[in-house]
Write a protein that holds these residues in place. Structure first.
Motif, PDB file in Angstrom:
ATOM      1  N   LYS A   1       0.808  -1.219   0.000  1.00 27.78           N
ATOM      2  CA  LYS A   1       0.000   0.000   0.000  1.00 27.78           C
ATOM      3  C   LYS A   1       0.845   1.275   0.000  1.00 27.78           C
ATOM      4  O   LYS A   1       0.371   2.328  -0.401  1.00 27.78           O
ATOM      5  N   ALA A   2       2.089   1.180   0.444  1.00 26.86           N
ATOM      6  CA  ALA A   2       2.930   2.385   0.528  1.00 26.86           C
ATOM      7  C   ALA A   2       4.120   2.244  -0.408  1.00 26.86           C
ATOM      8  O   ALA A   2       3.961   2.041  -1.609  1.00 26.86           O
ATOM      9  N   LEU A   3       5.317   2.322   0.147  1.00 28.19           N
ATOM     10  CA  LEU A   3       6.534   2.267  -0.667  1.00 28.19           C
ATOM     11  C   LEU A   3       7.110   0.859  -0.647  1.00 28.19           C
ATOM     12  O   LEU A   3       7.324   0.287   0.431  1.00 28.19           O
ATOM     13  N   VAL A   4       7.344   0.292  -1.826  1.00 31.71           N
ATOM     14  CA  VAL A   4       7.952  -1.039  -1.900  1.00 31.71           C
ATOM     15  C   VAL A   4       9.310  -0.990  -1.204  1.00 31.71           C
ATOM     16  O   VAL A   4      10.140  -0.139  -1.483  1.00 31.71           O
ATOM     17  N   GLY A   5       9.526  -1.914  -0.298  1.00 29.88           N
ATOM     18  CA  GLY A   5      10.741  -1.920   0.506  1.00 29.88           C
ATOM     19  C   GLY A   5      10.458  -1.693   1.975  1.00 29.88           C
ATOM     20  O   GLY A   5      11.282  -1.986   2.836  1.00 29.88           O
ATOM     21  N   GLY A   6       9.276  -1.155   2.280  1.00 28.37           N
ATOM     22  CA  GLY A   6       8.882  -0.980   3.673  1.00 28.37           C
ATOM     23  C   GLY A   6       9.726   0.026   4.431  1.00 28.37           C
ATOM     24  O   GLY A   6      10.308   0.952   3.862  1.00 28.37           O
ATOM     25  N   LEU A   7       9.819  -0.176   5.749  1.00 28.38           N
ATOM     26  CA  LEU A   7      10.528   0.770   6.615  1.00 28.38           C
ATOM     27  C   LEU A   7      12.008   0.876   6.281  1.00 28.38           C
ATOM     28  O   LEU A   7      12.637   1.904   6.552  1.00 28.38           O
ATOM     29  N   ALA A   8      12.573  -0.168   5.692  1.00 29.59           N
ATOM     30  CA  ALA A   8      14.005  -0.136   5.355  1.00 29.59           C
ATOM     31  C   ALA A   8      14.330   0.980   4.378  1.00 29.59           C
ATOM     32  O   ALA A   8      15.456   1.493   4.354  1.00 29.59           O
ATOM     33  N   THR A   9      13.359   1.404   3.584  1.00 31.75           N
ATOM     34  CA  THR A   9      13.617   2.460   2.588  1.00 31.75           C
ATOM     35  C   THR A   9      13.887   3.804   3.246  1.00 31.75           C
ATOM     36  O   THR A   9      14.434   4.707   2.615  1.00 31.75           O
TER      37      THR A   9
ATOM     38  N   MET B   1      16.572  -1.982  -1.176  1.00 35.24           N
ATOM     39  CA  MET B   1      15.230  -2.491  -1.455  1.00 35.24           C
ATOM     40  C   MET B   1      14.910  -2.452  -2.953  1.00 35.24           C
ATOM     41  O   MET B   1      14.207  -3.319  -3.467  1.00 35.24           O
ATOM     42  N   ASN B   2      15.450  -1.465  -3.654  1.00 38.04           N
ATOM     43  CA  ASN B   2      15.250  -1.418  -5.112  1.00 38.04           C
ATOM     44  C   ASN B   2      15.917  -2.608  -5.792  1.00 38.04           C
ATOM     45  O   ASN B   2      15.422  -3.122  -6.807  1.00 38.04           O
ATOM     46  N   LEU B   3      17.053  -3.048  -5.235  1.00 44.43           N
ATOM     47  CA  LEU B   3      17.708  -4.243  -5.768  1.00 44.43           C
ATOM     48  C   LEU B   3      16.838  -5.475  -5.535  1.00 44.43           C
ATOM     49  O   LEU B   3      16.719  -6.347  -6.398  1.00 44.43           O
ATOM     50  N   PHE B   4      16.232  -5.556  -4.348  1.00 46.23           N
ATOM     51  CA  PHE B   4      15.317  -6.657  -4.052  1.00 46.23           C
ATOM     52  C   PHE B   4      14.179  -6.664  -5.072  1.00 46.23           C
ATOM     53  O   PHE B   4      13.814  -7.714  -5.620  1.00 46.23           O
ATOM     54  N   LYS B   5      13.580  -5.490  -5.290  1.00 38.87           N
ATOM     55  CA  LYS B   5      12.428  -5.378  -6.186  1.00 38.87           C
ATOM     56  C   LYS B   5      12.805  -5.760  -7.616  1.00 38.87           C
ATOM     57  O   LYS B   5      12.076  -6.492  -8.294  1.00 38.87           O
ATOM     58  N   LYS B   6      13.960  -5.278  -8.059  1.00 46.28           N
ATOM     59  CA  LYS B   6      14.414  -5.582  -9.410  1.00 46.28           C
ATOM     60  C   LYS B   6      14.608  -7.084  -9.586  1.00 46.28           C
ATOM     61  O   LYS B   6      14.259  -7.656 -10.631  1.00 46.28           O
ATOM     62  N   GLN B   7      15.151  -7.734  -8.571  1.00 45.99           N
ATOM     63  CA  GLN B   7      15.367  -9.178  -8.649  1.00 45.99           C
ATOM     64  C   GLN B   7      14.038  -9.915  -8.702  1.00 45.99           C
ATOM     65  O   GLN B   7      13.866 -10.876  -9.470  1.00 45.99           O
TER      66      GLN B   7
END
Length: 412
Positions: A39-47, A68-74
């Motif tokens: 619902k918010a920013l992909v990556g959560g609080l870590a971002t 977190m962007n690396l996680f999302k890209k993967q």
């Protein structure tokens, strides 16, 4: 009102933080049709963390958003889909799990709850202006190094607040602690209290709470209010760490999943919630340490668990509870000699019916989840007889005459 669109997935993951993204990577790599709802920013609080220096494999600190962007890209590389919306309700009762949003109804074979949580805040004036990367932090482990030789404040006096405050003294030149209680009284354990009071880098502001946060672009001052006198005390700090609790995002799961007193989801070590096909991972579940690294571990276990659950469900429905023939399911213990020695005898008996019998064998330990589906906890040996995809009889009498009698009756 417009009818909601229905979509089918193998796995729906609620929450796109470190745990949800990791689970998505595992599910996507297993070629499961996977959706992550955030619902918010992909990556959560870590971002919101300026620097992450303790995640393995990255010698140089990097911003949480970059990691977190690396996680999302993967995850995207493995075909995982993303939907930026809020989950309104869930229904986990049937074999098909339902996850409903404002516009969609998602149907899934398995669901992973990785909804995370949010830190409890003081609600003092101007607080929202400085949250996360503007001077207010909720993670000493994440941001301690960035505050080397600086003055920081800790709000709270529980175990987490005092232990994190002592950790900060390894980096900061001064740690000012705001405590709502009278002098010397804290909510932490006695050993932590004594260590904190004797730490020369720690200074305590007793009977105080945050009244407001001030500064230009970044936080510069925390104005404390004395609870007894009402006096306002502006304290110059570089960063304020708030440790007054954490709130898991579990409101929609109440009365559906088993929750702890603090409203965290209770799971076993396999991330299972107790509802078949529903797993939980990351900060949303009851556990000791909430870090990106532990969330990754949770997500990996939940992802693998989902894959196994879906595969076993398909095998159970299509192979073990097949409808084409009369079935004989032998549940045995491989470490029990009599039940192990009976296996070839039963196989020979089944073969004597010239293809009219379908026999399946389940090792009680290796196939525990399959045994659970049969509600079987009897060892060392149990036989289930099926017809038309349903259990017709259950027996611990595995002698050849008893087996033949049951099979002949079902074939008659």
């Amino acid at each position: 009102m417009r009818e909601k669109k229905r979509e089918q997935y193998d796995v729906v993951i609620i929450g796109g933080g470190a745990a949800g993204l990791t689970a998505g990577i595992y599910c996507g790599r297993a070629r499961l049709k996977t959706l992550i709802i955030e619902k918010a920013l992909v990556g959560g609080l870590a971002t919101y963390t300026n620097e992450i220096a303790n995640f393995p494999g990255f010698p140089e600190p990097l911003p949480g958003l970059d990691l977190m962007n690396l996680f999302k890209k993967q995850a995207e590389g493995f075909g995982v889909k993303f939907k930026g919306t809020d989950v309104k309700s869930v229904n986990f009762e049937g074999d098909v799990k339902i996850v409903e949003t404002f516009r969609n109804i998602f149907e899934a074979k398995a669901v992973i709850v990785a909804a995370g949580g949010r830190p409890r805040v003081t609600t003092a004036k101007n607080e929202e202006k400085y949250l996360f990367d503007k001077g207010i932090s909720f993670c000493a482990t994440c941001d301690a190094a960035a505050n080397t030789d600086k003055t920081v404040m800790v709000i709270g006096s529980g175990d987490a607040a005092i232990e994190e405050g002592m950790f900060l003294t390894k980096f900061a030149k001064k740690v000012i602690v705001s405590v709502i209680h009278d002098e010397g009284k804290m909510d932490c354990n006695e050993i932590a209290r004594e260590q904190a009071l004797s730490n020369p880098k720690m200074e305590f502001k007793w009977n105080t709470l945050a009244d407001s946060f001030e500064g230009e672009e970044q936080l510069e001052r925390v104005v404390l209010k004395n609870l007894k006198t009402g006096e306002l005390d502006p304290v110059a700090v570089d960063t304020c760490f708030e440790f007054i609790g954490y709130l898991p995002n579990t409101e929609i799961f109440e009365n559906i999943l088993k929750l702890s007193k603090q409203k965290y989801v209770i799971t076993n070590e396999r991330m299972e919630t107790g509802i078949p096909g529903v797993f939980a991972a990351g900060d949303v579940r009851e556990k000791e340490l909430k870090q990106v690294s532990t969330a990754v571990g949770d997500g990996a276990i939940a992802g693998v668990g989902s894959e196994k659950y879906i595969a076993e469900t398909e095998m159970f429905e299509k192979q073990i509870m097949q409808k084409e023939k009369v079935g004989l399911i032998y549940v045995y213990s491989a470490i029990n000699a009599p039940s192990r020695e009976l296996l070839p005898v039963l196989q020979e008996t089944a073969e004597s019916y010239d293809g009219k019998i379908k026999m399946n064998v389940i090792d009680l330990y290796k196939g525990k989840t399959l045994c659970d589906r049969l509600s079987c906890d009897i060892e060392p040996m149990t036989i289930f007889y099926t017809k038309n995809g349903e259990v017709s009889a259950v027996s611990t009498d595995c002698s050849t005459p008893a087996v033949k009698k049951q099979l002949d009756a079902l074939l008659a």
